[in-house]
Design a protein around this motif. Structure first.
Motif, PDB file in Angstrom:
ATOM      1  N   PRO A  14      34.997  44.794  38.533  1.00 43.58           N
ATOM      2  CA  PRO A  14      36.399  44.450  38.297  1.00 43.58           C
ATOM      3  C   PRO A  14      36.890  43.413  39.301  1.00 43.58           C
ATOM      4  O   PRO A  14      36.371  43.289  40.413  1.00 43.58           O
ATOM      5  CB  PRO A  14      37.126  45.777  38.496  1.00 43.58           C
ATOM      6  N   THR A  15      37.892  42.664  38.884  1.00 43.77           N
ATOM      7  CA  THR A  15      38.524  41.704  39.780  1.00 43.77           C
ATOM      8  C   THR A  15      39.121  42.443  40.973  1.00 43.77           C
ATOM      9  O   THR A  15      39.730  43.500  40.816  1.00 43.77           O
ATOM     10  CB  THR A  15      39.643  40.941  39.043  1.00 43.77           C
ATOM     11  N   LEU A  16      38.935  41.871  42.140  1.00 39.15           N
ATOM     12  CA  LEU A  16      39.579  42.373  43.349  1.00 39.15           C
ATOM     13  C   LEU A  16      40.923  41.673  43.470  1.00 39.15           C
ATOM     14  O   LEU A  16      40.976  40.443  43.602  1.00 39.15           O
ATOM     15  CB  LEU A  16      38.721  42.104  44.584  1.00 39.15           C
ATOM     16  N   LEU A  17      41.998  42.417  43.369  1.00 39.12           N
ATOM     17  CA  LEU A  17      43.351  41.890  43.502  1.00 39.12           C
ATOM     18  C   LEU A  17      43.841  42.234  44.899  1.00 39.12           C
ATOM     19  O   LEU A  17      43.977  43.413  45.237  1.00 39.12           O
ATOM     20  CB  LEU A  17      44.273  42.508  42.446  1.00 39.12           C
ATOM     21  N   GLU A  63      40.625  46.298  40.838  1.00 38.54           N
ATOM     22  CA  GLU A  63      40.577  46.977  42.129  1.00 38.54           C
ATOM     23  C   GLU A  63      41.673  46.333  42.963  1.00 38.54           C
ATOM     24  O   GLU A  63      41.622  45.147  43.256  1.00 38.54           O
ATOM     25  CB  GLU A  63      39.220  46.798  42.807  1.00 38.54           C
ATOM     26  N   VAL A  64      42.682  47.112  43.344  1.00 37.60           N
ATOM     27  CA  VAL A  64      43.850  46.566  44.031  1.00 37.60           C
ATOM     28  C   VAL A  64      43.861  46.991  45.490  1.00 37.60           C
ATOM     29  O   VAL A  64      43.735  48.169  45.805  1.00 37.60           O
ATOM     30  CB  VAL A  64      45.160  47.019  43.350  1.00 37.60           C
ATOM     31  N   VAL A  65      44.054  45.988  46.367  1.00 44.94           N
ATOM     32  CA  VAL A  65      44.229  46.236  47.796  1.00 44.94           C
ATOM     33  C   VAL A  65      45.559  45.611  48.199  1.00 44.94           C
ATOM     34  O   VAL A  65      45.761  44.407  48.054  1.00 44.94           O
ATOM     35  CB  VAL A  65      43.085  45.638  48.645  1.00 44.94           C
ATOM     36  N   LEU A  66      46.467  46.436  48.685  1.00 44.42           N
ATOM     37  CA  LEU A  66      47.768  45.998  49.184  1.00 44.42           C
ATOM     38  C   LEU A  66      47.677  45.965  50.700  1.00 44.42           C
ATOM     39  O   LEU A  66      47.419  46.990  51.332  1.00 44.42           O
ATOM     40  CB  LEU A  66      48.862  46.975  48.732  1.00 44.42           C
ATOM     41  N   ARG A 104      32.180  38.281  43.004  1.00 45.51           N
ATOM     42  CA  ARG A 104      32.959  38.774  41.866  1.00 45.51           C
ATOM     43  C   ARG A 104      34.343  38.149  41.936  1.00 45.51           C
ATOM     44  O   ARG A 104      34.759  37.636  42.971  1.00 45.51           O
ATOM     45  CB  ARG A 104      33.037  40.296  41.853  1.00 45.51           C
ATOM     46  N   PRO A 105      35.079  38.183  40.847  1.00 55.60           N
ATOM     47  CA  PRO A 105      36.404  37.557  40.846  1.00 55.60           C
ATOM     48  C   PRO A 105      37.330  38.189  41.882  1.00 55.60           C
ATOM     49  O   PRO A 105      37.343  39.406  42.062  1.00 55.60           O
ATOM     50  CB  PRO A 105      36.926  37.807  39.430  1.00 55.60           C
ATOM     51  N   CYS A 106      38.098  37.328  42.535  1.00 60.48           N
ATOM     52  CA  CYS A 106      39.087  37.777  43.515  1.00 60.48           C
ATOM     53  C   CYS A 106      40.355  36.966  43.313  1.00 60.48           C
ATOM     54  O   CYS A 106      40.308  35.732  43.237  1.00 60.48           O
ATOM     55  CB  CYS A 106      38.559  37.596  44.936  1.00 60.48           C
TER      56      CYS A 106
END
Length: 138
Positions: A14-17, A63-66, A104-106
């Protein structure tokens, strides 16, 4: 696609957001400065929906990292959103998190011009706060 043990694996990670919490929260003049931690919690909760549904060009789940800094530190992670407190510079931590995407996409969410330049050098895409906030809303 199957791994070495015959278990089906996802064809694409999955994209890392990666979300610049201070920048995104600060983009909406809704009184966030009176309760930085509360504003960060509201953003985190909004991001849960984005983690599930995805964003234009990046279908969910994401995949979300705040990333938080300063007075907003200490907000807990929730299912769908990992919250990381920057030990020093929030920008430096965001660059380090984006570098973890390796292959991977970021997508990094920020309006900070210098941070945008830095994460693009690592191969990440960049978008502004409206990408996760929607039009004109907090």
């Amino acid at each position: 696609m199957y791994g070495s043990e015959g278990i089906e694996q996802s064809e694409a990670a999955p994209t890392l957001l990666v979300v610049d919490g201070a920048n995104v929260v600060g983009s909406v003049p809704d009184g966030w400065w009176r309760d930085r931690r509360g504003a960060a919690e509201r953003l985190r909760d909004r991001l849960v929906r984005r983690a599930e549904s995805g964003l234009p060009g990046h279908p969910g789940p994401l995949e979300v990292v705040l990333v938080l800094e300063g007075a907003a530190r200490g907000v807990a992670s929730v299912p769908g959103v990992c919250v990381e407190d920057a030990p020093g510079s929030g920008d430096d931590h965001i660059v380090a998190v984006a570098a973890r995407a390796a292959g991977r996409p970021c997508l990094v969410i920020t309006a900070d011009r210098e941070l945008r330049r830095r994460v693009r050098e690592s191969g990440a895409e960049v978008a502004g706060p409206r990408t996760v906030l929607g039009r004109g809303s907090a």
